[in-house]
Design a protein around this motif. Sequence first.
Motif, short mmCIF file in Angstrom:
data_model
loop_
_atom_site.label_atom_id
_atom_site.label_comp_id
_atom_site.label_asym_id
_atom_site.label_seq_id
_atom_site.Cartn_x
_atom_site.Cartn_y
_atom_site.Cartn_z
N THR A 106 10.96 -23.24 16.00
CA THR A 106 11.97 -23.60 17.00
C THR A 106 13.36 -23.13 16.61
OG1 THR A 106 12.49 -25.75 16.00
CG2 THR A 106 10.65 -25.68 17.56
N LYS A 107 14.19 -22.95 17.62
CA LYS A 107 15.58 -22.53 17.41
C LYS A 107 16.36 -23.62 16.70
CE LYS A 107 19.09 -19.69 18.38
NZ LYS A 107 20.27 -20.48 17.99
N LYS A 108 16.03 -24.87 16.93
CA LYS A 108 16.76 -25.98 16.31
C LYS A 108 16.62 -25.93 14.79
CE LYS A 108 17.47 -30.97 16.76
NZ LYS A 108 17.02 -32.21 17.44
N LEU A 109 15.44 -25.63 14.29
CA LEU A 109 15.24 -25.49 12.85
C LEU A 109 16.04 -24.30 12.31
CD1 LEU A 109 11.42 -26.17 12.40
CD2 LEU A 109 13.29 -27.57 11.51
N LEU A 110 16.04 -23.21 13.04
CA LEU A 110 16.78 -22.02 12.60
C LEU A 110 18.28 -22.28 12.56
CD1 LEU A 110 14.94 -19.09 14.40
CD2 LEU A 110 14.82 -19.71 11.99
N ILE A 138 24.44 -14.62 8.10
CA ILE A 138 23.19 -14.78 8.83
C ILE A 138 23.21 -13.94 10.11
CG2 ILE A 138 22.70 -17.07 7.96
CD1 ILE A 138 23.84 -18.18 10.59
N TYR A 139 22.03 -13.76 10.65
CA TYR A 139 21.86 -12.98 11.87
C TYR A 139 20.77 -13.62 12.71
CZ TYR A 139 20.28 -9.04 14.80
OH TYR A 139 19.90 -8.24 15.85
N PHE A 140 21.20 -14.22 13.84
CA PHE A 140 20.24 -14.78 14.78
C PHE A 140 19.85 -13.69 15.77
CE2 PHE A 140 22.40 -18.76 13.51
CZ PHE A 140 21.27 -19.45 13.07
N ALA A 141 18.61 -13.35 15.81
CA ALA A 141 18.19 -12.25 16.68
C ALA A 141 17.29 -12.77 17.78
CB ALA A 141 17.44 -11.19 15.87
N ALA A 142 17.67 -12.43 19.00
CA ALA A 142 16.83 -12.70 20.16
C ALA A 142 17.02 -11.54 21.12
CB ALA A 142 17.23 -14.01 20.82
N ARG A 143 15.94 -11.03 21.63
CA ARG A 143 16.04 -9.86 22.50
C ARG A 143 16.88 -10.19 23.73
NH1 ARG A 143 13.50 -4.99 23.63
NH2 ARG A 143 13.56 -4.43 25.84
N LYS A 144 17.84 -9.33 24.02
CA LYS A 144 18.67 -9.45 25.22
C LYS A 144 18.32 -8.31 26.16
CE LYS A 144 23.08 -9.93 24.69
NZ LYS A 144 24.44 -9.76 24.14
N ASP A 145 17.71 -8.64 27.28
CA ASP A 145 17.35 -7.60 28.24
C ASP A 145 18.50 -7.27 29.18
OD1 ASP A 145 14.71 -7.20 27.34
OD2 ASP A 145 14.06 -9.01 28.39
N MET A 169 9.65 -22.16 7.49
CA MET A 169 10.01 -23.56 7.35
C MET A 169 9.42 -24.39 8.50
SD MET A 169 14.07 -23.57 8.49
CE MET A 169 14.22 -25.33 8.11
N GLY A 170 9.43 -25.72 8.29
CA GLY A 170 9.00 -26.62 9.36
C GLY A 170 7.51 -26.69 9.58
N LEU A 171 6.73 -26.57 8.50
CA LEU A 171 5.27 -26.63 8.64
C LEU A 171 4.81 -28.08 8.69
CD1 LEU A 171 4.21 -23.61 6.47
CD2 LEU A 171 3.20 -24.17 8.69
N VAL A 172 5.11 -28.73 9.82
CA VAL A 172 4.71 -30.12 10.04
C VAL A 172 4.10 -30.24 11.43
CG1 VAL A 172 6.43 -31.11 8.48
CG2 VAL A 172 7.02 -30.73 10.89
N GLU A 173 3.32 -31.30 11.61
CA GLU A 173 2.78 -31.60 12.93
C GLU A 173 3.93 -31.85 13.92
OE1 GLU A 173 -1.03 -32.19 13.62
OE2 GLU A 173 -0.57 -30.62 12.16
N ASP A 174 3.76 -31.41 15.14
CA ASP A 174 4.74 -31.49 16.23
C ASP A 174 5.79 -30.39 16.16
OD1 ASP A 174 3.41 -33.73 17.15
OD2 ASP A 174 4.79 -35.13 16.20
#
Length: 370
Positions: free
Chosen positions: A94-98, A112-119, A304-309
């Motif tokens: 999830t983005k919240k964890l990032l 840091i560099y947050f990457a998300a494709r921008k069309d 990261m964040g290897l938990v249930e839910d």
Amino acid sequence: MQSLIDDFGVSELQLPENYRCPPLVIELANALIEKNLNRSAGKKPLKAVKQGESGDVVRIFRFNTVDDEAGWIAQDIAARNPAERANCAVLARTKKLLDLAGRKLEEAGVPIYFAARKDEFKSAPMRMLHAILRLVNSKEDKQSLARLSKAFYEIEGISIELAPVLSRASADGQDLLRSWLAEVKRRNTLEERTRSLLEAGIRPLLDSLIYRDFADKLLKWAEACQSGSQQDENTFNEFEEEREVWNQILAEITKKFEGEDVSLHQLLHELDLTSKTPPKPPLAIPCFTIHASKGMEFGHVYLMGLVEDQLPSWAAVKKGDKSLEMQEERRNCFVAITRTQESLTMTFSTQVFGWSKQPSRFLAEMGIES
């Protein structure tokens, strides 16, 4: 696939060899994905081509809170030598964890560099440029007309209603962009620099289709508007970055066509296929959602964040272990760990954003005790 084989007699060629990941990571990935019940019959497991490597190829760490987890990841990356650090990446479901990991990395002095494709472009000037070029190429594109009017309003504060433009175009037999120009020029509040752009920029573009000269004029006009702007500051958000992206795309297109004149139609086709995301700054650590990381590879992966839910998601957990949703989450985890070239670090916490969590079932499925 089976239907193609049965109906047309096609042969199947599998390529299970994996040249990216260390053998231990391949072993974990195969153990995980074989739990998917709808996996194609006869599909071969991955086969590691790399030789076995020494050192901590796979590491697993447990933390009390997700804040501790993100903080440790940041410190571990910061402690690496520059060469290793340049090949690190943080992945999460999830983005919240990032976002949390990003804050901790910045606190540790790591860019840091947050990457998300921008069309599509996000800044008003670049949206305006793109909409005008689309209208020149497709003269009845009402969607681009609406985008143009919205971007123009954000920059100039002048609202151009679409109904009069459409009526004028229908009555006069003009294309939408010419009708829009005529409607804009009726406004007494139009600034001189804007009027100059419309008359000396857009009209020649309509006649000659020379888009590079027009783009230069519009971007200079936008720069002048930015320096004296009284509008919402979000109007020019990401403008400088997207301007660099525009220049980079033009350079890549020119290289692709080996210096030949690229038509406006070709340009727009390439723009539609190309992400508008700025390139990664030097030394910045990429922080990707698992979905965004598909097709990529990194020397040192921190998952990261290897938990249930989280991984698996709450929706998949609710649907059950044999659900299609759970199988998709298992594929997501498979994708994440197989981004690894040298080392894989997996982390989880007993408390995530104030909620008690159990370790992800995927850890056990990989044969990892948690």
